[in-house]
Design a protein around this motif. Structure first.
Motif, PDB file in Angstrom:
ATOM      1  N   VAL A   7       1.097  -1.209   0.154  1.00  0.00           N
ATOM      2  CA  VAL A   7      -0.014   0.027  -0.167  1.00  0.00           C
ATOM      3  C   VAL A   7       0.830   1.301  -0.041  1.00  0.00           C
ATOM      4  O   VAL A   7       0.604   2.312  -0.859  1.00  0.00           O
ATOM      5  CB  VAL A   7      -0.996  -0.022   1.267  1.00  0.00           C
ATOM      6  CG1 VAL A   7      -1.657   1.167   1.459  1.00  0.00           C
ATOM      7  CG2 VAL A   7      -2.068  -1.040   1.033  1.00  0.00           C
ATOM      8  N   ARG A   8       1.935   1.209   0.774  1.00  0.00           N
ATOM      9  CA  ARG A   8       2.867   2.366   0.698  1.00  0.00           C
ATOM     10  C   ARG A   8       3.562   2.703  -0.486  1.00  0.00           C
ATOM     11  O   ARG A   8       3.751   3.798  -1.115  1.00  0.00           O
ATOM     12  CB  ARG A   8       3.817   2.183   1.734  1.00  0.00           C
ATOM     13  CG  ARG A   8       3.345   2.513   3.439  1.00  0.00           C
ATOM     14  CD  ARG A   8       4.612   2.214   4.236  1.00  0.00           C
ATOM     15  NE  ARG A   8       4.097   2.479   5.558  1.00  0.00           N
ATOM     16  CZ  ARG A   8       4.355   1.728   6.543  1.00  0.00           C
ATOM     17  NH1 ARG A   8       5.099   0.841   6.714  1.00  0.00           N
ATOM     18  NH2 ARG A   8       3.908   2.278   7.932  1.00  0.00           N
ATOM     19  N   ALA A   9       3.887   1.642  -1.041  1.00  0.00           N
ATOM     20  CA  ALA A   9       4.433   1.674  -2.614  1.00  0.00           C
ATOM     21  C   ALA A   9       3.439   2.079  -3.597  1.00  0.00           C
ATOM     22  O   ALA A   9       3.846   3.131  -4.450  1.00  0.00           O
ATOM     23  CB  ALA A   9       5.173   0.260  -3.035  1.00  0.00           C
ATOM     24  N   ALA A  10       2.181   1.704  -3.401  1.00  0.00           N
ATOM     25  CA  ALA A  10       1.345   2.209  -4.322  1.00  0.00           C
ATOM     26  C   ALA A  10       0.730   3.399  -4.205  1.00  0.00           C
ATOM     27  O   ALA A  10       1.020   4.509  -4.905  1.00  0.00           O
ATOM     28  CB  ALA A  10      -0.208   1.349  -4.081  1.00  0.00           C
ATOM     29  N   THR A  11       0.947   3.831  -2.763  1.00  0.00           N
ATOM     30  CA  THR A  11       0.547   5.462  -2.552  1.00  0.00           C
ATOM     31  C   THR A  11       1.843   6.363  -3.117  1.00  0.00           C
ATOM     32  O   THR A  11       1.502   7.298  -3.559  1.00  0.00           O
ATOM     33  CB  THR A  11       0.422   5.609  -0.803  1.00  0.00           C
ATOM     34  OG1 THR A  11      -0.469   4.666  -0.314  1.00  0.00           O
ATOM     35  CG2 THR A  11       0.202   6.964  -0.641  1.00  0.00           C
ATOM     36  N   SER A  13       3.831   5.716  -5.452  1.00  0.00           N
ATOM     37  CA  SER A  13       3.705   5.689  -7.073  1.00  0.00           C
ATOM     38  C   SER A  13       2.536   6.733  -7.407  1.00  0.00           C
ATOM     39  O   SER A  13       2.672   7.276  -8.430  1.00  0.00           O
ATOM     40  CB  SER A  13       3.278   4.307  -7.607  1.00  0.00           C
ATOM     41  OG  SER A  13       3.129   4.328  -8.869  1.00  0.00           O
ATOM     42  N   ALA A  14       1.431   6.512  -6.792  1.00  0.00           N
ATOM     43  CA  ALA A  14       0.245   7.420  -7.179  1.00  0.00           C
ATOM     44  C   ALA A  14       0.661   8.863  -7.061  1.00  0.00           C
ATOM     45  O   ALA A  14       0.412   9.902  -7.582  1.00  0.00           O
ATOM     46  CB  ALA A  14      -0.934   7.156  -6.326  1.00  0.00           C
ATOM     47  N   LYS A  15       1.620   9.368  -5.794  1.00  0.00           N
ATOM     48  CA  LYS A  15       1.975  10.515  -5.386  1.00  0.00           C
ATOM     49  C   LYS A  15       2.732  11.232  -6.603  1.00  0.00           C
ATOM     50  O   LYS A  15       2.470  12.231  -6.997  1.00  0.00           O
ATOM     51  CB  LYS A  15       2.356  10.609  -4.140  1.00  0.00           C
ATOM     52  CG  LYS A  15       3.036  12.041  -3.633  1.00  0.00           C
ATOM     53  CD  LYS A  15       3.632  11.860  -2.449  1.00  0.00           C
ATOM     54  CE  LYS A  15       4.123  13.443  -1.819  1.00  0.00           C
ATOM     55  NZ  LYS A  15       4.823  13.197  -0.685  1.00  0.00           N
ATOM     56  N   ASP A  16       3.565  10.345  -7.059  1.00  0.00           N
ATOM     57  CA  ASP A  16       4.663  10.683  -8.258  1.00  0.00           C
ATOM     58  C   ASP A  16       3.951  11.024  -9.442  1.00  0.00           C
ATOM     59  O   ASP A  16       4.149  11.986  -9.989  1.00  0.00           O
ATOM     60  CB  ASP A  16       5.485   9.624  -8.128  1.00  0.00           C
ATOM     61  CG  ASP A  16       6.774   9.543  -7.042  1.00  0.00           C
ATOM     62  OD1 ASP A  16       6.642  10.512  -6.319  1.00  0.00           O
ATOM     63  OD2 ASP A  16       7.105   8.380  -7.094  1.00  0.00           O
ATOM     64  N   SER A  17       2.674  10.089  -9.722  1.00  0.00           N
ATOM     65  CA  SER A  17       1.878  10.285 -11.156  1.00  0.00           C
ATOM     66  C   SER A  17       1.371  11.653 -10.792  1.00  0.00           C
ATOM     67  O   SER A  17       1.218  12.417 -12.089  1.00  0.00           O
ATOM     68  CB  SER A  17       1.090   9.219 -11.100  1.00  0.00           C
ATOM     69  OG  SER A  17       1.799   8.121 -11.407  1.00  0.00           O
ATOM     70  N   VAL A  18       0.747  12.046  -9.625  1.00  0.00           N
ATOM     71  CA  VAL A  18      -0.097  13.389  -9.571  1.00  0.00           C
ATOM     72  C   VAL A  18       0.850  14.409  -9.577  1.00  0.00           C
ATOM     73  O   VAL A  18       0.460  15.358 -10.414  1.00  0.00           O
ATOM     74  CB  VAL A  18      -0.702  13.250  -8.246  1.00  0.00           C
ATOM     75  CG1 VAL A  18      -1.457  14.653  -7.914  1.00  0.00           C
ATOM     76  CG2 VAL A  18      -1.898  12.293  -8.286  1.00  0.00           C
ATOM     77  N   LEU A  19       2.044  14.428  -8.903  1.00  0.00           N
ATOM     78  CA  LEU A  19       2.976  15.332  -9.126  1.00  0.00           C
ATOM     79  C   LEU A  19       3.361  15.622 -10.431  1.00  0.00           C
ATOM     80  O   LEU A  19       3.506  16.788 -11.210  1.00  0.00           O
ATOM     81  CB  LEU A  19       4.128  15.209  -8.316  1.00  0.00           C
ATOM     82  CG  LEU A  19       3.697  15.357  -6.765  1.00  0.00           C
ATOM     83  CD1 LEU A  19       5.007  14.748  -5.882  1.00  0.00           C
ATOM     84  CD2 LEU A  19       3.597  16.683  -6.277  1.00  0.00           C
ATOM     85  N   HIS A  20       3.686  14.840 -11.229  1.00  0.00           N
ATOM     86  CA  HIS A  20       4.187  14.690 -12.507  1.00  0.00           C
ATOM     87  C   HIS A  20       3.045  15.331 -13.512  1.00  0.00           C
ATOM     88  O   HIS A  20       3.236  16.026 -14.405  1.00  0.00           O
ATOM     89  CB  HIS A  20       4.403  13.096 -13.068  1.00  0.00           C
ATOM     90  CG  HIS A  20       4.759  13.474 -14.751  1.00  0.00           C
ATOM     91  ND1 HIS A  20       5.972  14.032 -15.097  1.00  0.00           N
ATOM     92  CD2 HIS A  20       4.206  13.004 -15.818  1.00  0.00           C
ATOM     93  CE1 HIS A  20       6.059  13.764 -16.816  1.00  0.00           C
ATOM     94  NE2 HIS A  20       4.776  12.854 -16.873  1.00  0.00           N
ATOM     95  N   ALA A  21       1.622  14.734 -13.472  1.00  0.00           N
ATOM     96  CA  ALA A  21       0.754  15.242 -14.042  1.00  0.00           C
ATOM     97  C   ALA A  21       0.338  17.337 -13.740  1.00  0.00           C
ATOM     98  O   ALA A  21       0.270  17.819 -14.671  1.00  0.00           O
ATOM     99  CB  ALA A  21      -0.664  14.379 -13.763  1.00  0.00           C
TER     100      ALA A  21
END
Length: 107
Positions: A7-11, A13-21
């Motif tokens: 769950v931490r890894a997925a979180t 990854s999602a945070k990185d995707s949002v920052l990139h977007a």
């Protein structure tokens, strides 16, 4: 790997995707904001004379045609005490509206 680790890894990854977007979209958002401000100003410049003219025409029509009829009807059909109470209520309502507008105005 435990469930919490995944769950931490997925979180992350999602945070990185949002920052990139957000980084990718930011320039487009700035451009859209500037365009919207420009178009709003342009609409204001073009529509202000039309709206002012329409408002003036509406005031003229009201004063020429509707106001005399309302005044006549009020004097003829409304009892004096009711008329006085209505005028007092209107004054208090206008005062309350002014106070509310002043209170809600940005400082």
């Amino acid at each position: 790997m435990t469930r919490i680790d995944s769950v931490r890894a997925a979180t992350g990854s999602a945070k990185d995707s949002v920052l990139h977007a957000a980084e990718v979209v930011a320039p487009y958002a700035d451009t859209a904001k500037e365009r919207a401000a420009f178009y709003a100003q342009e609409a204001r410049v073009r529509l202000a004379p039309v709206v002012s003219g329409a408002a003036e025409q509406a005031r003229t029509q009201y004063n020429a045609q509707l106001a005399p009829r309302l005044e006549h009807a009020r004097r003829t059909y409304v009892p004096p005490k009711v008329d006085h109470a209505a005028q007092e209520a209107a004054c208090r309502t206008r005062k309350a509206a002014r106070q509310a507008a002043e209170y809600s105005r940005p400082r």
